[in-house]
Design a protein around this motif. Structure first.
Motif, PDB file in Angstrom:
ATOM      1  N   THR A  92       0.820  -1.229   0.000  1.00 39.25           N
ATOM      2  CA  THR A  92       0.000   0.000   0.000  1.00 39.25           C
ATOM      3  C   THR A  92       0.852   1.277   0.000  1.00 39.25           C
ATOM      4  O   THR A  92       0.283   2.375   0.024  1.00 39.25           O
TER       5      THR A  92
ATOM      6  N   MET B  10       1.954   3.819  -1.518  1.00 39.38           N
ATOM      7  CA  MET B  10       1.924   4.621  -2.753  1.00 39.38           C
ATOM      8  C   MET B  10       1.077   5.871  -2.585  1.00 39.38           C
ATOM      9  O   MET B  10       0.666   6.478  -3.569  1.00 39.38           O
TER      10      MET B  10
ATOM     11  N   SER C 163      -4.584   6.747  -3.548  1.00 40.27           N
ATOM     12  CA  SER C 163      -3.580   5.748  -3.945  1.00 40.27           C
ATOM     13  C   SER C 163      -3.426   5.763  -5.455  1.00 40.27           C
ATOM     14  O   SER C 163      -3.531   6.806  -6.077  1.00 40.27           O
TER      15      SER C 163
ATOM     16  N   ARG D 169      -8.439   6.696  -8.790  1.00 37.39           N
ATOM     17  CA  ARG D 169      -8.584   6.886  -7.339  1.00 37.39           C
ATOM     18  C   ARG D 169      -8.720   8.391  -7.108  1.00 37.39           C
ATOM     19  O   ARG D 169      -8.343   9.193  -7.979  1.00 37.39           O
TER      20      ARG D 169
ATOM     21  N   ALA E 289      -6.934  -3.959  -7.693  1.00 40.18           N
ATOM     22  CA  ALA E 289      -6.001  -3.372  -6.738  1.00 40.18           C
ATOM     23  C   ALA E 289      -5.160  -2.293  -7.380  1.00 40.18           C
ATOM     24  O   ALA E 289      -5.006  -2.256  -8.602  1.00 40.18           O
ATOM     25  N   CYS E 290      -4.604  -1.441  -6.551  1.00 42.50           N
ATOM     26  CA  CYS E 290      -3.544  -0.562  -7.011  1.00 42.50           C
ATOM     27  C   CYS E 290      -2.296  -1.424  -7.225  1.00 42.50           C
ATOM     28  O   CYS E 290      -2.229  -2.562  -6.756  1.00 42.50           O
TER      29      CYS E 290
ATOM     30  N   CYS F  91      -0.746  -4.303  -4.892  1.00 45.14           N
ATOM     31  CA  CYS F  91      -1.281  -4.383  -3.533  1.00 45.14           C
ATOM     32  C   CYS F  91      -2.108  -5.654  -3.367  1.00 45.14           C
ATOM     33  O   CYS F  91      -3.039  -5.906  -4.132  1.00 45.14           O
TER      34      CYS F  91
ATOM     35  N   ILE G  34      -4.059  -6.349  -0.862  1.00 43.60           N
ATOM     36  CA  ILE G  34      -5.321  -6.164  -0.133  1.00 43.60           C
ATOM     37  C   ILE G  34      -6.491  -6.116  -1.117  1.00 43.60           C
ATOM     38  O   ILE G  34      -7.583  -6.578  -0.828  1.00 43.60           O
ATOM     39  N   ARG G  35      -6.239  -5.583  -2.281  1.00 39.03           N
ATOM     40  CA  ARG G  35      -7.214  -5.613  -3.377  1.00 39.03           C
ATOM     41  C   ARG G  35      -8.586  -5.120  -2.906  1.00 39.03           C
ATOM     42  O   ARG G  35      -9.582  -5.836  -2.958  1.00 39.03           O
ATOM     43  N   CYS G  36      -8.635  -3.901  -2.469  1.00 36.66           N
ATOM     44  CA  CYS G  36      -9.877  -3.412  -1.862  1.00 36.66           C
ATOM     45  C   CYS G  36     -10.869  -2.826  -2.857  1.00 36.66           C
ATOM     46  O   CYS G  36     -11.971  -2.477  -2.479  1.00 36.66           O
ATOM     47  N   HIS G  37     -10.473  -2.674  -4.128  1.00 34.68           N
ATOM     48  CA  HIS G  37     -11.413  -2.038  -5.064  1.00 34.68           C
ATOM     49  C   HIS G  37     -12.471  -3.041  -5.498  1.00 34.68           C
ATOM     50  O   HIS G  37     -12.135  -4.142  -5.930  1.00 34.68           O
TER      51      HIS G  37
ATOM     52  N   CYS H 129      -1.877   3.027   3.203  1.00 30.39           N
ATOM     53  CA  CYS H 129      -3.342   3.095   3.300  1.00 30.39           C
ATOM     54  C   CYS H 129      -3.798   2.698   4.701  1.00 30.39           C
ATOM     55  O   CYS H 129      -3.239   1.783   5.302  1.00 30.39           O
TER      56      CYS H 129
ATOM     57  N   PHE I 252      -6.100   0.910   5.219  1.00 27.63           N
ATOM     58  CA  PHE I 252      -6.595  -0.462   5.134  1.00 27.63           C
ATOM     59  C   PHE I 252      -5.550  -1.487   5.588  1.00 27.63           C
ATOM     60  O   PHE I 252      -5.845  -2.675   5.660  1.00 27.63           O
TER      61      PHE I 252
HETATM   62  S1  SF4 Z   1      -5.538  -1.026   0.178  1.00 24.57           S
HETATM   63 FE1  SF4 Z   1      -6.829  -0.613  -1.628  1.00 24.57          FE
HETATM   64  S2  SF4 Z   1      -6.540   1.613  -2.049  1.00 24.57           S
HETATM   65 FE2  SF4 Z   1      -4.868   0.932  -0.692  1.00 24.57          FE
HETATM   66  S3  SF4 Z   1      -3.196   0.371  -2.080  1.00 24.57           S
HETATM   67 FE3  SF4 Z   1      -4.347  -1.506  -1.662  1.00 24.57          FE
HETATM   68  S4  SF4 Z   1      -5.826  -1.697  -3.337  1.00 24.57           S
HETATM   69 FE4  SF4 Z   1      -5.086   0.450  -3.316  1.00 24.57          FE
END
Ligand code: SF4
Lengths: 74, 613
Positions: free
Chosen positions: B80, B82, B108, B209, B314-315, B318, B320-323, B509, B511
Motif C-alpha cells: 500500500t 503509494m 492511492s 482513485r 487493486a492498485c 497491492c 489487499i485488493r480493496c477495489h 493506506c 486499510f
Molecule cells: S488497500 Fe486498496 S486503495 Fe490501498 S493500495 Fe491496496 S488496493 Fe489500493
C-alpha cells in the motif's frame, strides 16, 4: 440448551444465515464461536439479544447470538 | 530522503522540495532538513507545518499553496506504500469567521510511486497561472526537473479524460488531474484530485482513485493547474526477506483481512459495512434518517451480484485488493463495460441516502460524480440535504424540486454541480443550509460534509480535522463495541481515535488496519526506509501532528464550542428507528467537549509558530 445463532456478511457467507445451536449451560461466547468453526479474529462484534456482549459472557436458553465480522472504513 | 539514520537528530533526514511559482513559471529546488519527526514521517505531518507558517484569510488567494507530498513509505515495496497528499487551505472547510480551514486529501494509485521516483518528496505550488497549465515532474540526469506546460488541450475534459490524454504523451508516467468541477472552482468548492491507476491506463476505463476531501481539486483549478504528470522510470525497491515478512503480516493481520476480497475469505472491502450497520438500522437513508426498514438490503453484495459482475482489483502490486469494480453483464453472461467503483461511501451516499435503491442507477450516479471530478462524500451529502428540504417544503422547493428516489432529477443536480451551473449545491451543504435558513439537518461538521456513518452514532466527528472518518477513527465504535459513556468517548477521541491520521503521514493506506504504533509499522519503517523509530516515538509524532491541525483550526477561527458540534437534529430529534443506544444530547456533547479540550489544550501549546519568528 438451545440458542439461535445469526451470522452476517462474510461470516454468513462462510457458514449459514441463521441456525439453532446446541450448547452447554456454561459455554462462553468464545467457545461457541469456536464450535461454529469461525476464527475469532474474523468476528468483530457479538450481540446477545441485540445488546453488545463480550467473549467471556455466557448465554441462556433461547438467547439470540448475533455475530458480526470486523468492520472498518476510511 | 537522503539519510538513513535519525535517532535524536531529525535534521539528518533531508527531503527534496521544489517550489513552483505558477505566476512566473520559475522553479526553485531545495534540500530541506527535517525539523522534527512529523517532518520525517511526511504527508500532512509535514505539509501542515508549512501551512501553519502562513496567514491565509481566503482559500482562493495566491498565498494559499497547494502542497503535493509523499510519506516516508511512499514508493517503497511495503504493501500500500503509494500514497501522495494534497494539502492547502480549503475552500469548503470554513470557520464561522469566514477563514478557511487547513486540509489534506490523499489517494492511492501509482501516481505517488512515480512522483517519489522522480526524486522529489514535495512540490509547493505558489500563486496562480494566468493560463491553464500542467506540471511535468520528471527525473533528469542531475536530479529531478519540473516544468510547466500549456494545458489548453485538457480544458473541459473529465478527470479520466485528462489522464488518458496525457498518457498518450507520457506513456511511462502517472497522473493527478482535476475534472470539470475543479475547473469551475468559482462555483464548485468540492473538486477532487483524480489519480491514475495502472488498471485505468491499461484498460482505458475510468478506474481512477480520488483525493477528494476538502476541495483540493478546486484549489488546483483556482491556480489554473489542471494536472500533474509524474514521469520516472520504475524504481521498485528490492523485496528483502524482512520486507516480504512485513507484507505477509499486513495481509495476514485481521485489520486488513476485512478489506480483502470476499472470494479469498476476506470481508469484501468497506461494502460489507452496509450489512453490519443494517443490523442496527444504522445505514444512512434519506439524508441520514433510517426508517427501520429493509430498503438498503437491495445494495447488499449478494443482490448486486445478481445484476453485475463484480471484480476485485487493486492498485499497483497491492495484495489487499480493496477495489470493488462493477461491470455490466453482457447478454451471454460475459463481462461487459465498467459500471462504477462500488465502495461503502459512494454506494450509500448516492444510493440509500438519496432514496435510490436500484444498483444500476446508483452506479450511474457514482460514475457521473467521478467523471466530473467531485468528492463523492461532499456531493452526495449536499444533495441529500436538497432532497430532504424539498420533501419538507413541496410548496417552495430548491433547484429542480428533486425529492428522494428521483433519479432523473438527481442526475441533473450532479451535472449542474460539476459543470458549475449549480453553485448552491457545489459550494457545500453548510452554505446551502444557511442560505435556505434550515441548518438542523445539514450533515456537516465545520463545513465538511459527513461520510456515510450516522452522526447519531459518532460524537467523535466534532474532533475530526480533515473529514469525519478519515481523521478521527471513532465512526464505528458504537456499532462495534456499544460503548456510550462519557469516559469511553473521551478516551476514544483523545487516544486511539486521533491516531487514525498517522497513516496520512507515512504513505500507507489505512486499510493496513493495524494501530499506527504496531510492530508491523515499526518494522516497515526500519526495513524499507532504514529508520529505527520506536513505536512510542511514532505515536507521539502523530499525536503532535493531529494536535497541530486542531490548533490550526482554532487559529483560523473555528469556535471551540459552537463549531465543535453535530447537526442539531441528532440532539433535538433522535431517530427511534436506530437500535443503538441514544446517548447524544446537548449536555453530553457539552461535557464531552470540555473533557476533550482539557486533555488537548495543554498539549497544543507551542505547536504553532509564533508570529514574527
Ligand atoms: S488497500 Fe486498496 S486503495 Fe490501498 S493500495 Fe491496496 S488496493 Fe489500493
Amino acid at each position: 440448551m438451545q440458542i439461535k445463532v445469526k451470522l452476517y456478511a462474510s461470516l454468513r457467507r462462510q457458514k449459514f444465515d441463521e441456525a439453532d445451536w446446541e450448547c452447554a449451560d456454561d459455554d462462553r461466547i468464545a467457545s461457541i464461536v469456536e464450535q461454529l468453526g469461525l476464527a475469532r479474529q474474523d468476528v468483530g462484534t457479538v450481540l446477545v439479544n441485540g445488546l453488545h456482549a463480550g467473549w467471556d459472557e455466557t448465554v441462556q436458553e433461547g438467547d439470540v447470538v448475533s455475530l458480526l465480522p470486523r468492520m472498518g472504513g476510511g | 530522503m537522503s539519510e538513513k539514520t535519525i535517532s535524536n537528530n531529525p535534521a539528518s533526514v533531508v527531503y527534496q522540495r521544489c517550489t513552483v511559482d505558477l505566476a512566473s513559471g520559475t522553479t526553485t529546488f531545495a534540500q530541506v532538513p527535517c525539523k522534527n519527526l512529523e517532518d520525517v514521517l511526511g504527508g500532512f505531518g509535514r505539509s501542515f507545518q508549512i501551512l501553519a507558517e502562513r496567514d491565509i484569510a481566503e482559500a482562493y488567494s495566491p498565498e494559499n499553496p497547494v502542497i503535493l507530498n509523499t510519506g516516508l513509505l511512499t514508493g517503497t515495496s511495503i504493501m500500500t506504500g503509494m500514497r501522495s497528499y494534497f494539502s492547502g487551505y480549503s475552500p469548503l472547510k470554513q470557520s464561522g469567521t469566514g477563514r478557511p480551514g487547513a486540509m489534506w486529501s490523499t489517494g492511492s494509485g501509482n501516481f505517488g510511486n512515480k512522483f517519489k521516483w522522480t526524486g522529489l518528496d514535495e512540490v509547493i505550488f505558489e500563486n496562480r497561472s494566468d493560463k491553464p497549465v500542467y506540471a511535468l515532474l520528471k527525473e533528469g540526469e542531475n536530479g529531478p526537473e519540473v516544468e510547466l506546460k500549456p494545458a489548453d488541450h485538457l480544458v473541459g475534459l473529465t478527470g479520466h479524460g485528462k489522464i488518458m490524454a496525457l498518457y498518450q504523451e507520457y506513456p511511462d508516467a502517472h497522473f493527478a488531474a482535476i475534472g470539470p468541477a475543479g475547473e469551475n472552482w468559482e462555483n464548485n468548492y468540492m473538486g477532487a484530485v483524480v489519480m491514475s491507476t495502472d488498471n485505468e491506463l491499461k484498460s482505458g476505463e475510468p478506474k481512477s482513485r480520488f483525493a477528494g476531501r476538502g476541495g483540493m481539486g478546486s484549489l488546483m483549478g483556482y491556480k489554473n493547474l489542471l494536472a500533474v504528470v509524474a514521469q520516472s522510470s520504475d524504481k521498485l525497491q528490492k523485496i528483502t526477506p524482512e520486507i516480504r515478512d512485513v507484507n505477509r503480516d499486513i495481509l495476514k493481520s485481521g485489520g486488513s483481512a476485512r478489506f480483502q476480497p470476499a472470494s479469498q475469505g476476506g470481508g469484501g472491502g468497506t461494502w460489507a459495512n452496509i450489512e453490519v450497520l443494517q443490523v442496527f438500522h444504522a445505514v444512512p437513508l434519506n439524508n441520514f434518517r433510517p426508517k427501520g426498514n429493509d430498503d438498503v438490503e437491495r445494495l447488499f453484495r449478494d443482490e448486486v451480484e445478481k445484476e453485475f459482475d463484480i471484480a476485485t482489483e487493486a492498485c499497483h502490486r497491492c495484495g489487499i485488493r480493496c477495489h470493488n469494480n462493477l461491470f455490466y453483464k453482457n447478454e451471454d453472461g460475459s463481462r461487459g463495460k465498467l459500471a462504477a467503483k462500488f465502495d461503502f461511501e459512494p454506494l450509500i451516499l448516492f444510493g440509500s441516502n438519496l432514496g435510490v435503491h436500484e444498483p444500476a442507477k446508483v452506479c450511474d450516479l457514482i460514475h457521473r460524480c467521478d467523471l466530473l471530478g467531485m468528492d463523492a462524500i461532499s456531493l452526495g451529502t449536499t444533495i441529500s440535504y436538497v432532497l430532504d428540504y424539498n420533501e419538507r417544503h413541496p410548496e417552495k422547493p430548491l433547484f429542480n424540486g428533486a425529492t428522494f428516489g428521483d433519479y432523473e432529477k438527481i442526475t441533473e443536480l450532479i451535472e449542474g454541480a460539476g459543470r458549475g451551473t449549480l453553485p448552491g449545491i457545489a459550494r457545500g451543504v453548510k452554505r446551502l443550509s444557511q442560505d435556505a435558513g434550515e441548518t438542523s439537518y445539514a450533515m456537516h461538521v465545520k463545513g465538511l460534509e459527513l461520510p456515510a456513518y450516522l452522526p447519531d452514532t459518532n460524537p467523535g466527528y466534532m474532533f475530526a480535522i480533515a473529514g469525519g472518518h478519515m481523521s478521527m477513527g471513532t465512526h464505528m465504535m458504537l456499532a462495534k463495541e456499544g460503548k456510550h459513556s462519557l469516559e469511553e468517548w473521551t478516551q476514544a477521541i483523545t487516544t486511539g481515535g486521533l491516531l487514525q491520521v498517522g497513516y496520512d503521514m507515512i504513505g500507507l493506506c489505512k486499510f493496513v488496519g493495524v494501530g499506527i504504533g504496531h510492530d508491523i509499522i515499526v518494522r516497515a519503517l526500519k526495513e524499507a526506509a532504514g529508520l529505527e523509530i520506536a513505536s512510542g516515538e511514532i505515536v507521539a509524532a502523530v499525536r503532535r501532528a493531529y494536535l497541530r491541525g486542531l490548533a490550526l483550526e482554532l487559529r483560523q477561527g473555528f469556535h471551540e464550542e459552537k463549531e465543535y458540534t453535530l447537526p442539531s437534529q441528532v440532539m433535538d430529534d433522535p431517530n427511534p428507528k436506530v437500535t443503538l443506544p441514544k446517548f447524544i444530547t446537548n449536555e453530553f456533547l457539552g461535557e464531552l467537549r470540555q473533557r476533550v479540550w482539557s486533555v488537548f489544550k495543554p498539549e497544543m501549546e507551542g505547536l504553532l509558530p509564533v508570529k514574527g519568528e
